[in-house]
Design an enzyme around this catalytic site. Sequence first.
Site, PDB file in Angstrom:
ATOM      1  N   ASN A 173       6.620   5.052  47.599  1.00  0.00           N
ATOM      2  CA  ASN A 173       6.346   3.616  47.724  1.00  0.00           C
ATOM      3  C   ASN A 173       6.978   2.770  46.616  1.00  0.00           C
ATOM      4  OD1 ASN A 173       4.426   4.926  45.989  1.00  0.00           O
ATOM      5  ND2 ASN A 173       3.138   3.108  46.068  1.00  0.00           N
ATOM      6  N   ASP A 198      11.127  11.749  46.804  1.00  0.00           N
ATOM      7  CA  ASP A 198      10.734  11.909  48.197  1.00  0.00           C
ATOM      8  C   ASP A 198      11.964  11.673  49.066  1.00  0.00           C
ATOM      9  OD1 ASP A 198       9.755  10.807  50.914  1.00  0.00           O
ATOM     10  OD2 ASP A 198       7.891  11.531  50.016  1.00  0.00           O
ATOM     11  N   GLY A 246       0.460  10.002  43.318  1.00  0.00           N
ATOM     12  CA  GLY A 246       0.265  10.245  44.745  1.00  0.00           C
ATOM     13  C   GLY A 246      -1.203  10.118  45.107  1.00  0.00           C
ATOM     14  N   SER A 247      -1.569  10.698  46.223  1.00  0.00           N
ATOM     15  CA  SER A 247      -2.943  10.594  46.707  1.00  0.00           C
ATOM     16  C   SER A 247      -3.874  11.452  45.856  1.00  0.00           C
ATOM     17  CB  SER A 247      -3.018  11.053  48.164  1.00  0.00           C
ATOM     18  OG  SER A 247      -2.806  12.461  48.258  1.00  0.00           O
ATOM     19  N   GLU A 268      -1.622   9.793  38.297  1.00  0.00           N
ATOM     20  CA  GLU A 268      -2.094   8.512  38.828  1.00  0.00           C
ATOM     21  C   GLU A 268      -2.310   8.705  40.314  1.00  0.00           C
ATOM     22  OE1 GLU A 268      -0.281   4.476  40.164  1.00  0.00           O
ATOM     23  OE2 GLU A 268      -0.310   4.463  37.960  1.00  0.00           O
TER      24      GLU A 268
END
Length: 537
Positions: A173, A198, A246-247, A268
């Site tokens: 993102n 990514d 990431g998640s 994070e």
Amino acid sequence: MAHEHADLHDPETDPLATYVLEPDDVRSLLARVVAGPAAATSTSHTPFTGAPIAAVPLTTPDDLPAAARRARAAQRTWAARPLRERTAVLGRVHDLLLERQSDVLDLLQIETGKARGHAWEEVGDVANVARHYAVRARRYLAPRREAGVLPLVSSARVLRHPVGVVAVVAPWNYPLTLGLGDVLPAVAAGNAVLLRADPRTALTLLWCHELLEDAGLPADVVQVVVGGPDVGMGLLEHVDHASFTGSTAAGRVFAARAGELGVPVVLELGGKNPMYVAEDVDVDVAAEGAVRACFGSAGQLCLSIERIYVHEAVRRDFTDAFVRRVRQLRVAPGLDYRSDMGSLASAAQLATVVEHVEDAVGLGATVLTGAEQRTDLGPWFYAPTVLTDVPEHARLAREETFGPVVALYPVASDDEAVAAMNDTEHGLFASIWTADTRRGARLAARVQAGAVVVNEGYAGAYGAVAAPLGGTKASGFGARHGREGLWATTSLQTVVVHRGAHGGRLPRTGHVYGLGHHVWPQVLTRWLELRRALRTP
């Protein structure tokens, strides 16, 4: 880098116009991927149209050992260079990034689908980070002197050494901010970096690799590997430190593996970031700030606001002002600054947003604006959405949506607002709006979040690059930015020196300073009692 005719396509006349990159430029960037000659590829697509961008070579775990060996060899030479030479590279990165911003803005938009203004925020952030560490790294890395147990005859120096090879696992993102932005402090400290990109946003980070080279960074100090979780996890076997963005679910798996291998990590992770609008605000100012805080990069930002708690005294006025501004947002594709918000990045991200909104509405939530796909603009566009009356058991109330959706909730007091803001497993970011900044600061200290900004959104947190930025609770641990972001990629060493132990007139008893074992406890007891009485540290 992008063709001149790819400026802004009118969706009414050309809804599926293809954004094209020069083939030679793309081939040159893809050649920088650490991958074998027969590597499998993953085709990336632009969110603006769904059209293919490039077949990106994929790194495999088998490619990592050789890359790590090259990184270690390069790191030894790089760390031996004077710090002023390393920080000079960061200064040139700052200059080149601003000079070449048009190229990387095109890449960022084509790969992520975000509006150009939101893409520029990444450019501005990383230039700011580069400038900061170019100026401050010497202070952050300077040896620290401390007193020894006997200050007149002993002293300690605390040194910071680069850990060696660092892995940076960057998300899709914010590839520039969360990729190159994390590489820079590690490089300044004297480390080599294996940067995992990514596949969806690999071209942006490969462009950054070219930029680093042009800024004077030696070969192999930074290498770009491209892949999914297998590559990110595989890096842990070859590095001395890792940063992961990431998640929460993926971060926990990553941290567990790092723990098994004894690799320190900075994480994070996800958030469900809240905002509080107090009763003393200028509602137009607060509403304008809330729009910025909620819809940057179509809400696909770790620090995006997804919950707004509004004091009952201004609920109606703020809601009207906020919804009016949301409806006025210009949503469109285009490689210029005419759009206020772009697209979601993928079909999967769109599906999550749709599921969360439909679930909330089905459980009784009210749509104030939005809640619709904008297929007239492109395959993954979604209208900026404001909901109210969202039930507590709705997925949207608890889970991170990561899209252009925000829910409004009324509160009757500061205490109720703080309790509601803290009622989540996450603790990444929060925002408070009040005309009384002292009140805002007091409330901020009560919020369980790694960063809280008063009277601004996420830009206030990212812009303060001298201060650490990280999460609490399920939102991670450790931080980027500031001295803490640099120190994370260093190891500590304490060197203690005792003077006078070899004085020519001391008795040759074999004991330090000629004092026997029976004397030392008496001397140190008196010394500790004196220091306690004098309140010396």
